[in-house]
Design an enzyme around this catalytic site. Structure first.
Site, mmCIF file in Angstrom:
data_model
loop_
_atom_site.group_PDB
_atom_site.id
_atom_site.type_symbol
_atom_site.label_atom_id
_atom_site.label_comp_id
_atom_site.label_asym_id
_atom_site.label_seq_id
_atom_site.Cartn_x
_atom_site.Cartn_y
_atom_site.Cartn_z
ATOM 1 N N CYS A 157 -5.358 10.713 6.706
ATOM 2 C CA CYS A 157 -6.118 11.246 8.201
ATOM 3 C C CYS A 157 -5.395 12.885 7.929
ATOM 4 O O CYS A 157 -4.096 13.552 8.389
ATOM 5 C CB CYS A 157 -5.504 11.555 9.770
ATOM 6 S SG CYS A 157 -6.417 9.861 9.975
ATOM 7 N N CYS B 284 2.336 -5.151 -19.665
ATOM 8 C CA CYS B 284 2.095 -5.634 -20.567
ATOM 9 C C CYS B 284 3.167 -7.049 -21.340
ATOM 10 O O CYS B 284 3.555 -5.933 -21.804
ATOM 11 C CB CYS B 284 1.217 -5.008 -21.080
ATOM 12 S SG CYS B 284 -0.025 -5.226 -22.150
#
Length: 718
Positions: free
Chosen positions: A124, A638
């Site tokens: 917000c 990875c």
């Protein structure tokens, strides 16, 4: 599924914003009827407890029973929301904002002690605080507040609709129920308040159900918290392993910089690089400018710039197709004498690149070649040899995760009755199809804002002619499956969610839902980095106490670049050390200890998929314990990228120019092989990349590619 199965998706990072904002509120605001704004609301701090708070939050107050009668009749929340919609819908436009302000006036103020960062509703623009707990009768009790009167009005409507409901009833409220409640919204950010406050309420309802059933909160995901002073706090052993490389060894930095300066070496590295190496490179860049960390596309561009600046050698820290691309692009730019070196004496593979070089992928494209006119859109993360061979089968253009949707939309707009064949990443293909399917429920005007040549009819039509490969994925992004998504829904639903376009559909949909309320991003690694920087900048501009929490839905190696960018933003604001207390938390959705297995049966079939068996990851050199395993298989790091070690980098830099041929095994391949049509692989493989560069510059496909698609590759020589 057959390899040429057709599905539907939609959207690119620039496109995502328009589609996502529509998906959240697809109906025009109808505006609402009130429940009694003066109905009693929980007023005391003692009657509320913040459920399921993250580890950064201050301890919640002890939950005390609310005084509501157990026999009190309470209408279901969805009925209350419908009544609100009818109330506001019956009012003239000019009176709706006034009615909203009347609701705001009826909402009790929270004590200052509760107006703290730990109770803030993220996403917000204004400050919104929310508390909630279950009372003795098993009903949810909510209280909220905001420093904006309109936002207070939204909070008051939601509190009046959901306060006193059972936890299951709160969870039953669909965000679509809020669509008609876009009361006097004006700005998109105000509409987001509805949705984000609801998400916070539902999170507390889930916690109440778990407490009722005797389930303890799960162990939080590990995370790194970056403070305004630049200090980093690690939570969990996996985060601690990442954090220790953020302050690299000064002697290693000096050793590397001296070698780079003396030998005139430039370095291009991928975002997924090992944190130890990235920490050294990030620090070394302050002393030697020819170091660049980015996604795979920009690596080759940066190498050309370094060559233009006088670098004699380029060290590539990535997988082998990246060094091949750098070599080919440098040759094409006229820098044939600049040496290009990879960082391992062994082959550095890639699960996606391997998928595109398989016989199944060739079969996929042979099917495409029999369905003219066809265009092959291939992900940039594939080898140059694959690009060359596929381009001779079907006219091909490369894409990145940030431009793939724009490329496909433009192709369908330019070429009548086109078939598009995307590969090799199956998750990205499914996500593209899903995004296009979302666009079919948009208005023609909204679609035109995304692409001027498209409307609902054209999007529906192209879905039937969009095909994607079904058997390729990244072994890292494969991690973000069901178990991870369920935990994010349960415990991190109110955090900012980031997701690479390569993640599985569940994570994609979750992040797209978050995007509809300003809380998510789906795109490339650079898009994720920009998203984090954007929201931090907003917080710094507000200069109020805040804690921004981001779930990192991609390879954890990005953390080094994220921390560097966050620190740079903190430093760029004057008197940052004296400003509001603002923190950025990066959450790694992996198991807390993240220990991978260390043994493997050598008799296993070498052709089996690395992505499907965690144990097989240890076949690849460079994988150690603590590599970020998920709670349901897969790793956030990875294993191929981790083959680029700091030791290899220093060794190669010190031994250059390697006149004794000792570094020949580290040299990037110069592809002298020829294609089936007798052309050089390097030359043909670069053409799909050049087609993409033309598209990026002009927003249109190059005439040569369009001619090849319409007339076939035989119509014009490659």
């Amino acid at each position: 599924m057959s390899p040429h199965h057709t599905t539907s998706i939609s959207m690119d990072t620039s496109t995502l914003a328009a589609v996502a904002s529509f998906v959240a509120f697809s109906t025009k605001p109808r505006l609402l009827p009130p429940l009694n704004p003066s109905r009693s609301l929980p007023r005391t701090r003692g009657s509320l407890a913040v459920c399921c708070s993250h580890s950064h939050a201050s301890p919640p107050p002890s939950p005390l029973p609310c005084t509501a009668s157990d026999e009190e009749e309470v209408a279901p929340p969805r009925l209350r929301l419908r009544l609100l919609a009818e109330e506001f819908g019956a009012l003239p436009d000019a009176d709706r904002a006034r009615r909203l302000l009347a609701y705001a006036a009826a909402l009790p103020r929270l004590p200052q002690a509760d107006r703290v960062a730990a109770n803030r509703v993220m996403g917000c623009v204004t400050q919104v605080w929310l508390l909630g707990s279950c009372d003795r009768s098993g009903r949810m009790r909510f209280a909220a507040d905001s420093d904006s009167e309109l936002s207070r009005g939204y909070c008051s409507c939601l509190v009046s609709a959901l306060d006193g409901a059972g936890p299951e009833e709160v969870l039953d409220v669909d965000p679509a129920d809020l669509a008609p409640l876009g009361v006097a919204a004006g700005a998109r950010s105000r509409v987001n308040t509805w949705h984000n406050v609801l998400v916070g309420m539902q999170k507390r309802a889930r916690a109440a159900i778990a407490a009722r059933e005797g389930r303890r909160p799960g162990e939080p995901f590990p995370s790194l918290v970056i403070g305004r002073d630049g200090a980093v706090r690690a939570q969990g052993s996996y985060a601690e392993a990442k954090a220790k490389f953020l302050s690299p060894d000064q002697s290693k930095i000096s050793e590397l910089v001296n070698a780079l300066r003396e030998k005139q070496i430039g370095i291009v590295a991928h975002f997924y690089m090992d944190p130890e190496v990235q920490g050294i490179l990030t620090a070394a860049k302050r002393q030697w400018p020819h170091i660049h960390i980015s996604d795979s596309l920009v690596m080759a561009d940066s190498a050309v710039q370094m060559a233009e600046a006088g670098c004699k050698y380029i060290a590539v820290l990535g997988v082998d197709f990246m060094s091949e691309n750098v070599r080919a692009i440098l040759d094409q730019a006229g820098f044939t004498q600049v040496g290009v070196y990879r960082m391992s004496s062994e082959q550095i593979g890639c699960s996606l690149a391997d998928a595109a070089s398989s016989s199944a992928y060739t079969h996929f494209l042979k099917t495409a070649s029999r369905s003219p006119p066809s265009l092959h859109v291939i992900y940039i993360n594939t080898s140059l040899e694959t690009k060359a061979h596929t381009h001779e089968l079907v006219p091909t253009i490369t894409c990145t995760s940030s431009n793939v949707v724009a490329t496909i939309l433009q192709a369908f707009a330019e070429i009548p009755d086109l078939n598009v064949w995307y590969g090799p990443d199956s998750y990205m293909g499914a996500n593209i199809a899903d995004l296009f399917k979302r666009m079919t429920i948009m208005s023609d005007e909204e679609i035109t804002e995304i692409h001027p040549d498209h409307n609902r009819k054209t999007i529906s039509s192209l879905l039937q002619r969009l095909h994607y490969y079904q058997n390729g994925n990244c072994i890292v992004h494969d991690m973000f499956g069901h178990e991870v998504v369920e935990k994010i829904k349960e415990e991190y639903c109110d955090a900012f969610l980031t997701a690479h376009f390569e993640v599985p559909g569940e994570m994609f949909s979750l992040s797209m839902e978050a995007k509809t309320r300003g809380m998510g991003v789906v795109g490339s690694t650079q898009n994720i980095l920009d998203f984090i920087k954007y929201h931090l900048k907003q917080a710094l501009d507000r200069n109020v106490d805040d804690h921004l929490q981001f779930v990192l839905g991609t390879e954890s190696g990005m953390i080094t670049s994220i921390v560097a960018a966050v620190r740079q933003l903190f430093d760029s604001y004057e008197s940052s050390k004296e400003g509001a207390s603002i923190e950025v938390e990066i959450v790694f959705p992996v198991s807390s200890d993240a220990i991978s297995k260390t043994s493997i049966d050598d008799s296993q079939d070498s052709g089996s998929s690395v992505a499907n068996d965690l144990e097989q990851i240890n076949i690849v050199p460079g994988v150690f314990s603590g590599e970020g395993c998920s709670i349901h298989g897969g790793c956030a790091s990875c294993p191929y990228m981790k083959m680029n070690s700091l030791e290899s980098l220093l060794k190669i830099c010190q031994q250059l120019p390697g006149e004794d041929n000792s570094l020949s095994v580290y040299q990037a391949s110069r592809l002298n092989a020829k294609t089936s049509l007798g052309k050089l692989v390097a030359e043909v493989g670069c053409e799909p990349i050049l087609h993409m560069r033309h598209f990026q510059a002009t927003k249109r496909l190059p005439d040569k590619l369009v001619h090849q698609v319409i007339h076939g590759n035989g119509g014009e020589p490659l």
